[in-house]
Design a protein around this motif. Sequence first.
Motif, short mmCIF file in Angstrom:
data_model
loop_
_atom_site.label_atom_id
_atom_site.label_comp_id
_atom_site.label_asym_id
_atom_site.label_seq_id
_atom_site.Cartn_x
_atom_site.Cartn_y
_atom_site.Cartn_z
N ARG A 179 39.71 57.84 13.42
CA ARG A 179 39.43 58.10 12.45
C ARG A 179 40.93 57.84 11.79
NH1 ARG A 179 38.79 62.96 13.20
NH2 ARG A 179 40.63 64.08 13.30
N GLY A 180 40.71 57.22 10.01
CA GLY A 180 41.60 57.22 9.26
C GLY A 180 42.05 58.53 8.78
N GLU A 181 43.22 58.55 7.93
CA GLU A 181 43.18 60.02 7.04
C GLU A 181 44.13 60.14 6.09
OE1 GLU A 181 44.53 63.52 9.84
OE2 GLU A 181 41.72 63.82 10.26
N GLY A 182 43.42 59.72 4.91
CA GLY A 182 44.78 59.70 3.72
C GLY A 182 45.38 60.48 3.05
N CYS A 240 41.48 66.57 4.40
CA CYS A 240 40.38 65.59 4.96
C CYS A 240 39.51 66.18 5.90
CB CYS A 240 40.88 64.78 5.96
SG CYS A 240 41.91 63.48 5.22
N TRP A 241 39.39 67.93 5.67
CA TRP A 241 37.88 67.89 7.16
C TRP A 241 36.86 67.61 5.83
CZ3 TRP A 241 38.63 71.00 10.35
CH2 TRP A 241 38.13 72.57 10.51
N PRO A 242 35.93 67.20 5.33
CA PRO A 242 34.44 66.61 5.46
C PRO A 242 34.80 65.28 6.36
CG PRO A 242 35.76 67.11 3.00
CD PRO A 242 36.93 67.35 3.78
N ALA A 243 35.58 64.87 6.62
CA ALA A 243 35.74 63.69 7.36
C ALA A 243 35.99 64.39 8.52
CB ALA A 243 36.94 62.18 7.26
N HIS A 263 54.31 59.29 0.75
CA HIS A 263 54.91 58.65 -0.86
C HIS A 263 54.32 57.18 -1.22
CE1 HIS A 263 57.30 56.98 2.73
NE2 HIS A 263 57.60 55.33 2.06
N LEU A 264 53.11 56.70 -0.25
CA LEU A 264 52.64 55.57 -0.38
C LEU A 264 50.92 55.79 -1.06
CD1 LEU A 264 53.29 52.30 2.30
CD2 LEU A 264 55.12 53.07 0.41
N GLY A 265 50.98 57.21 -1.30
CA GLY A 265 49.32 57.63 -1.11
C GLY A 265 48.71 57.07 -0.48
N ILE A 266 47.68 57.25 -0.46
CA ILE A 266 46.53 56.52 0.15
C ILE A 266 46.59 55.99 1.69
CG2 ILE A 266 44.78 58.06 -0.47
CD1 ILE A 266 43.16 55.07 -0.97
N ASP A 267 47.27 54.35 0.54
CA ASP A 267 48.06 52.92 1.86
C ASP A 267 48.70 52.75 2.45
OD1 ASP A 267 46.61 51.68 -0.47
OD2 ASP A 267 47.91 50.99 -1.46
N GLY A 268 49.75 54.20 2.25
CA GLY A 268 50.39 54.79 3.73
C GLY A 268 49.69 55.19 5.05
N ALA A 309 32.89 54.52 10.85
CA ALA A 309 33.53 54.19 11.37
C ALA A 309 34.20 55.39 10.00
CB ALA A 309 34.28 52.98 11.37
N VAL A 310 34.92 56.38 10.40
CA VAL A 310 35.47 56.88 9.21
C VAL A 310 37.00 57.33 8.44
CG1 VAL A 310 35.87 59.69 7.76
CG2 VAL A 310 33.46 58.36 9.83
N PHE A 311 37.24 57.24 6.91
CA PHE A 311 38.49 56.94 6.61
C PHE A 311 38.36 58.12 5.43
CE2 PHE A 311 41.84 56.31 3.32
CZ PHE A 311 42.54 55.92 4.50
N GLY A 312 38.92 59.02 5.85
CA GLY A 312 38.73 60.39 5.13
C GLY A 312 40.23 60.21 4.15
N LEU A 313 39.35 61.23 2.43
CA LEU A 313 41.04 61.05 1.19
C LEU A 313 41.28 62.57 0.92
CD1 LEU A 313 39.28 58.41 -1.34
CD2 LEU A 313 41.03 57.93 0.07
N GLY A 314 42.33 62.87 1.28
CA GLY A 314 42.81 64.19 1.24
C GLY A 314 43.96 65.04 0.89
N ASP A 315 44.60 65.65 1.08
CA ASP A 315 46.07 65.83 0.60
C ASP A 315 46.44 66.60 1.66
OD1 ASP A 315 47.44 67.14 -0.93
OD2 ASP A 315 47.52 66.60 -3.03
N SER A 316 47.41 66.91 1.96
CA SER A 316 48.07 67.82 2.80
C SER A 316 48.33 68.79 2.95
CB SER A 316 48.89 66.49 3.97
OG SER A 316 50.35 66.61 3.56
#
Length: 466
Positions: A52-55, A31-34, A60-65, A18-25
């Motif tokens: 797949r999840g994309e943080g 989240c391209w690497p994820a 407004h809640l950051g990656i927790d959103g 399972a993959v959860f990516g960290l990024g900035d839209s």
Amino acid sequence: MLLRSDLPSDLFEDLDFAVFGLGDSSYEKFCWPAKLLARRLVSLGANEVCERGEGDEQHHLGIDGALISWLEKLSTSLLELFPLPSGVEVSLDGNSLPPPRVSMVPEVDASPNETNLFPPEYHFATLISNERTTSQDWYQDVRHIEFEFDQDISYEPGDVAVIHPEVGAAEVDSFIIDLGYANDADTLFRIQHTQPDQSLPDHMPTTLTLRQLFTRFLDITAIPRRSFFSYLRHFATNDLETEKIEEFLSEEGADDLYEYTTLVHRTIREVIADFRSVRIPKEYFFDVFPPLRPREFSIACSNLEHRRRIQLCVAIVQYRTKLKLPRMGVTTTYLASLSPGTRIMVGIKPGGLIRLPNDPSTPIICVGPGTGIAPIRSVLEQRIFQGSTENTLYQGCRSAQSDHHYKDQFEDYAKKDAMTYRVAFSRDGPPGEKRIYVQDMISQDSKRVSELLYEKDAWVIISGYA
């Protein structure tokens, strides 16, 4: 390895992932690497057990959103994939309190030896100078700070100084009182791990007092995250406070939590003062409170000229929140408070973002607005020390009288024909007229800049404003 084209399509047929990516839209390849990793694993036969999840840092809640709901999906998928034995249940709501990562036992006849805990890149340094470089009536306090070391040190342009801050004594005292540990503030405790593979703050001795702990190692000035309240609910003894914390932790209360903490920059210290019934066992301090992390500052001088010294150009962080509450940066406030003669440990760390041409005759064009001039100054000092005259500086300031950093030094370089110097003062023009920035001056000098770039293969170094 995964990018090799000759890998068999069933290489990972026994792999569940399972993959959860960290990024900035705000970036085009969000989240391209994820995404690439997940697709490649599937193409090699792996089984993706959860979507797949994309943080998104823009949420407004950051990656927790995105993370909170994704973790619930992952837990459900894992329970389906690996069912629990009959009679065993798992709580997915996080209501159970995990065991603490340390034990804290009162210690007699012991004292911390912090010096030996710092890695080799840290050295004792004595503060030589701490001078304000902006005018007294200017809104921003910028300091020229200089440290001298006990021995020669080595660094390159672009390298950084690492400073471990200390929280002010008044803040620490009031926080310890609010925690209910005023009588134990100066009791020496021995810190021992109770669980393996649990990290503790860097350079922390095994014996220390609570006052030392909250002054140097745990951050009471940070904006609390959701995980902070997940612990807090276990230690609140007032029903109304417990209810409010549970509300913050609910999916419906996510916006309220954001407005209470992030939107107004409310700190951990202020939250503890609001929730007066909370009594956190000291063994849980390292689980509840984040570590007080060091900050990095660009070195603003050349090692060729200063064998045992470093100089910093530091803007002291001061602002007001939406609630009109004053805020100050922890590390910059700490640095501003230091008096000449103070000795602290300072680390030297490679920056990795600046590379200079091997040939000093190769032209360089430097752009440095605001305190971004710090690493640019180190570049120019080094080049000019090596005898180079092929240097151009575009410096951005707001006002010639208020924040013209290192004016005398740069003008002296220009008088000696060691560099071409252009400076833009964006706030000094007549009211109503277009403001002038460094990019405008580069545009004005377009012919010369073009010649440097396309005929003389000039290098360009840009340091952002901070």
